[in-house]
Design an enzyme around this catalytic site. Structure first.
Site, PDB file in Angstrom:
ATOM      1  N   CYS A  94       0.825  -1.218   0.000  1.00  0.00           N
ATOM      2  CA  CYS A  94       0.000   0.000   0.000  1.00  0.00           C
ATOM      3  C   CYS A  94       0.862   1.271   0.000  1.00  0.00           C
ATOM      4  CB  CYS A  94      -0.991  -0.053   1.156  1.00  0.00           C
ATOM      5  SG  CYS A  94      -2.421   1.008   0.850  1.00  0.00           S
ATOM      6  N   ARG A 128     -11.843   6.871  -2.096  1.00  0.00           N
ATOM      7  CA  ARG A 128     -11.052   5.811  -1.473  1.00  0.00           C
ATOM      8  C   ARG A 128     -11.517   4.466  -1.984  1.00  0.00           C
ATOM      9  NH1 ARG A 128      -7.655   7.519   2.095  1.00  0.00           N
ATOM     10  NH2 ARG A 128      -7.005   5.461   2.795  1.00  0.00           N
ATOM     11  N   HIS A 192      -3.810  -5.572   2.139  1.00  0.00           N
ATOM     12  CA  HIS A 192      -3.587  -5.891   3.551  1.00  0.00           C
ATOM     13  C   HIS A 192      -4.289  -7.211   3.834  1.00  0.00           C
ATOM     14  CE1 HIS A 192      -2.278  -1.706   4.206  1.00  0.00           C
ATOM     15  NE2 HIS A 192      -3.294  -1.356   3.443  1.00  0.00           N
TER      16      HIS A 192
END
Ligand code: GLN
Length: 238
Positions: A94, A128, A192
């Site tokens: 990320c 996002r 993640h």
């Protein structure tokens, strides 16, 4: 390898470690020791020098401010970049993929130079990207589906020297089409979960790169269950 022990550098976990990304280092260490390969985690915290002697470097995710502090620190202490130049294995997650590139433009539109380890640029998208991701391997790089959880505003464009890690089926990844990057022995992803407990085949790929030995199979029913559960949550049964 640098010593008889495989050294896994956990880089700036106090700045870059959202969603338990430190777990990636733990998985690498466990999957090696369970096979009789001696390995240890070396914690490198903010303010400390970065050794260039480690075999694998693991960098996690973080907010824009944290990743800006991290990139400054890593430029002042270029041990990881020197290790990359001699072929050390590096995992970036990320914020990791963003700071490894040529530059990243944050949500406040300020552009920062990256570390130039991979041929990419990143910029903040209009929204996002949050949620489960499922992606298929690019170029037969690994087996099975890639699964993980994403939460990022940045979008990443790869240049010709970097190739994607995977193709997105569910979620956004770099740009809604491809996910992650591979350049030499540097492997990056937006995922993640952490990514390695959920994708042990990627952990074993990194171990193979670092040791030169293809690790044998490990039967871990909990990992298989976890992968199936998360894939179902993303609407794509494994
Ligand atoms: N700050 C970056 C973004 O939002 C990275 C986020 C993360 O590492 N989870 O794009």
């Amino acid at each position: 390898m640098s010593t008889s022990k495989v050294q896994i550098a956990l880089v700036l976990p106090d700045l870059l470690g959202t969603y338990g990304d430190f777990g990636n280092a733990v998985v690498l260490e466990k999957r090696m020791t369970w096979r009789g390969i001696s390995a240890e985690i070396v914690n490198i915290r903010f303010g400390e020098p970065v050794p260039e002697s480690c075999d694998i470097y693991v960098v996690g995710g973080g907010e824009d401010t944290a990743q800006t502090l991290a990139v400054r620190h890593l430029r002042e202490h270029p041990g990881m970049q020197r290790a990359a130049a001699r072929g050390a294995v590096i995992l970036g997650v990320c914020a990791g993929i963003q700071i490894f590139g040529e530059s990243f433009t944050r949500a406040d539109q300020v552009t920062h130079a990256g570390l130039g380890l991979i041929d990419s640029t990143s910029h903040a998208g209009g929204s996002r990207a949050i949620g489960e991701v499922i992606a298929t391997p690019a170029d037969g790089l690994f087996e099975g589906l890639l699964t993980g959880f994403e939460n990022h505003q940045g979008r990443t464009v790869l240049g010709p020297s970097a190739r994607p890690l995977a193709h997105v089926k569910v979620g956004t990844g770099n740009d809604g089409s491809v996910e992650g990057a591979v350049q030499g022995r540097i492997l990056c992803t937006y995922l993640h979960g952490p990514v390695l407990p959920r994708n042990p085949q990627i952990a074993d790929l990194l171990i193979e790169w670092a040791t030169g030995i293809k690790p044998g199979p490990l039967d871990l029913p909990d990992v298989t269950r976890l992968r199936a559960e998360r894939a179902k949550a993303a609407g794509v049964p494994l």
